[in-house]
Design an enzyme around this catalytic site. Structure first.
Site, PDB file in Angstrom:
ATOM      1  N   HIS A  36       0.818  -1.215   0.000  1.00  0.00           N
ATOM      2  CA  HIS A  36       0.000   0.000   0.000  1.00  0.00           C
ATOM      3  C   HIS A  36       0.858   1.275   0.000  1.00  0.00           C
ATOM      4  O   HIS A  36       0.547   2.234  -0.698  1.00  0.00           O
ATOM      5  CB  HIS A  36      -0.975  -0.018   1.191  1.00  0.00           C
ATOM      6  N   LYS A 103      -9.989  -7.198   7.854  1.00  0.00           N
ATOM      7  CA  LYS A 103     -10.702  -7.378   9.114  1.00  0.00           C
ATOM      8  C   LYS A 103     -10.584  -6.112   9.952  1.00  0.00           C
ATOM      9  O   LYS A 103      -9.636  -5.350   9.798  1.00  0.00           O
ATOM     10  CB  LYS A 103     -10.191  -8.590   9.881  1.00  0.00           C
TER      11      LYS A 103
END
Lengths: 193, 326
Positions: A36, A103
């Site tokens: 990322h 999550k």
């Protein structure tokens, strides 16, 4: 139960709502912390065709190299998504990604990004590494394995009925915000005792 | 609606059959200096990574059965049970994050700690090659993965605690502590005006509630909390991990603390965070607390959050050299 196959269109993504249970099919692209940072800071062009309409999975798998040189996923549950909060909205926008699996949910910046780009946040069961690895049909490809190491590489996998729940949608809805607010309220009452 | 999975692990015969420890292995306790603990430690890692302790499974099943059948909380807990059975059956890691590896070695006089540490390190490399562990040791700034789970320079990973004791047996405990749950651990310095926590058990209670609300589902709830009251910043956190080795359902030796553990567990389960933060009645599986002594000026509450996949095992080598696993 909704069945979706990647690539996903903007229209398909915008139809999804918080609480929808979805079985994903087709390809997913794994990426987490190093990926990322790299995507936001370097915006590599070569990833554009790979990620368009795709779903990014926040996961650092346990992988096994087979005798014939191919790879197998041994354990592959989601990792905590909030670490990608500084990057995700830009990644969604730059690469026209339609979904993110992880999550724990994500924050306001990502929520705004989902609204703008037309994408959703899917939640998978954390810790269910064996169960989710069973839904991985095959490893299609891997990028940046040398540079990032196996937990951080861009693995491209093909999945079969991969079970997820929409917990953040493209309309600004977030199950995580609701649970947080309710639990904070309850905590206040408990602490007043 | 998901079918209700019956939580039956493979039999102990099956575990024996799959064991990597030769059946005729016997530790030579007369030659402690030359002892080779690599074979039993490899088996210890195998079991810790793939087979969840029964008390944790029982707590998850109890939580599942308290949720409304078919609810997201119920289905999520049921998926956790399914995952446990798959990992045990296939001997694969329960979770892809096989965690920070923490060992506690208690041993009689005469054992070489240096040798045992090298044996543990060598065994961790082998377990990583066997894909029971993910390579989880990276340099902090560059993020370079060493690929074998070893911190090459400072021997900081795996973490190994040694203690010499008067017993003639050796005990090796292991914990695989995932990064997601480690990230939501917290240390409070009482008094803490932001949460109105004073220097008493009421203040400790507020710190615990605050930590669990801040963690939400991010530590993979329902979690198990290890709490150390007192100590310093280091020993408090160390103790907060060690207490998680205690089996759920085993009473705290201090009756007052036992009562506190039960009450705070019930309170936390009214927060509504639920499995994975989806909402539900099962937010924690248990709270394990230990009181330590402290410097008069300091009052720390150190909280370690262990994910539902609480991977811990203990191996004992008796004075006769027999190895047993729990």
């Amino acid at each position: 139960m909704i069945r979706l196959t990647t690539p996903i269109s903007e229209d398909q993504a915008r139809q999804l709502k918080v609480g929808d249970e979805v079985l994903l099919n087709g390809k997913l692209v794994l990426s987490r912390d190093m990926g990322h940072k790299y995507m936001k800071e370097q915006k590599p062009e070569w990833l554009k065709p790979i990620l368009k309409g795709m779903v990014i999975y926040h996961c650092g798998p346990v992988v096994k190299k087979n005798a014939d040189g191919s790879w197998s996923f041994v354990a592959a549950g989601p990792t905590t998504s909030i670490r990608e909060e500084p990057y995700e909205a830009d990644v969604l926008d730059t690469y026209q990604v339609r979904g993110v699996i992880g999550k724990g949910g994500m924050g306001k910046k990502t929520s705004d990004g989902l609204v703008k780009t037309g994408a959703v946040y899917f939640h998978a069961t954390g810790g269910a590494g064996s169960l989710l690895a069973e839904r991985v049909k095959r490893v299609v490809d891997v990028h940046m394995l040398e540079e990032f190491g196996s937990p951080e590489a861009f693995w491209v996998i093909e999945v079969d009925d991969f079970p997820v729940v929409v917990t953040m949608d493209s309309h600004g809805g977030s199950l995580h915000e609701i649970v947080l607010a309710q639990s904070q309220e309850r905590a206040k009452a408990l602490m007043a005792k | 609606m998901a079918e209700c999975t019956i939580p039956t692990l493979t039999t102990m015969d099956e575990v024996q059959r799959k064991s990597v420890l030769p059946s005729d292995y016997r530790a030579d306790m007369a030659g402690l200096k030359q002892l080779d603990l690599k074979p039993p430690i490899l088996e210890l890692i195998r079991r810790a990574s793939s087979r969840l302790p029964q008390d944790v499974i029982d707590a998850l099943v109890k939580g599942r059965d308290a949720e409304e059948e078919g609810s997201r909380a119920f289905n999520t807990l049921n998926d956790m049970v399914k995952n446990i059975l798959l990992a045990d059956g296939h001997v694969t890691p329960l979770c892809q994050d096989t965690g920070t590896l923490i060992f506690w070695v208690r041993h009689p006089y005469g054992l070489s700690q240096h040798k045992v540490k090298q044996q543990i390190r060598a065994t961790v490399v082998e377990a990583t090659q066997r894909v029971w562990l993910r390579p989880n040791c990276v340099s902090s700034l560059e993020g370079k993965n060493t690929g074998n789970n070893l911190d090459p320079f400072h021997e900081g990973h795996p973490v190994v605690h040694f203690e010499e004791w008067e017993k003639s047996e050796i005990e090796v405990a292991i914990m695989l502590k995932g990064g997601g749950c480690e990230n939501v651990g917290a240390q409070y310095r009482l008094p803490d005006v932001t949460i109105g926590a004073g220097r008493d058990i009421g203040g400790v209670r507020k710190a615990i509630i605050d930590a669990v609300v801040k963690a939400q589902g991010q530590g993979c709830s329902p979690g198990i909390l290890g709490v150390a009251i007192g100590g310093d910043r280091v020993t408090g956190y160390e103790k907060s991990k060690e207490v998680i080795l205690r089996k759920l359902g085993t009473p705290n030796p201090d009756p007052k603390m036992d009562q506190f553990e039960k009450e705070i567990t019930n309170d936390l389960n009214t927060l509504g965070i639920g499995p994975m933060g989806y909402g539900g009645k099962t937010t924690v599986l248990g709270v394990l607390v230990e009181e330590m002594f402290r410097h008069p000026a300091s009052f720390f509450v150190s909280i370690s959050y262990m994910c539902w996949s609480s991977r811990r095992r203990v191996m004992t080598i008796g004075a006769n050299g027999d190895v047993s696993f729990d």
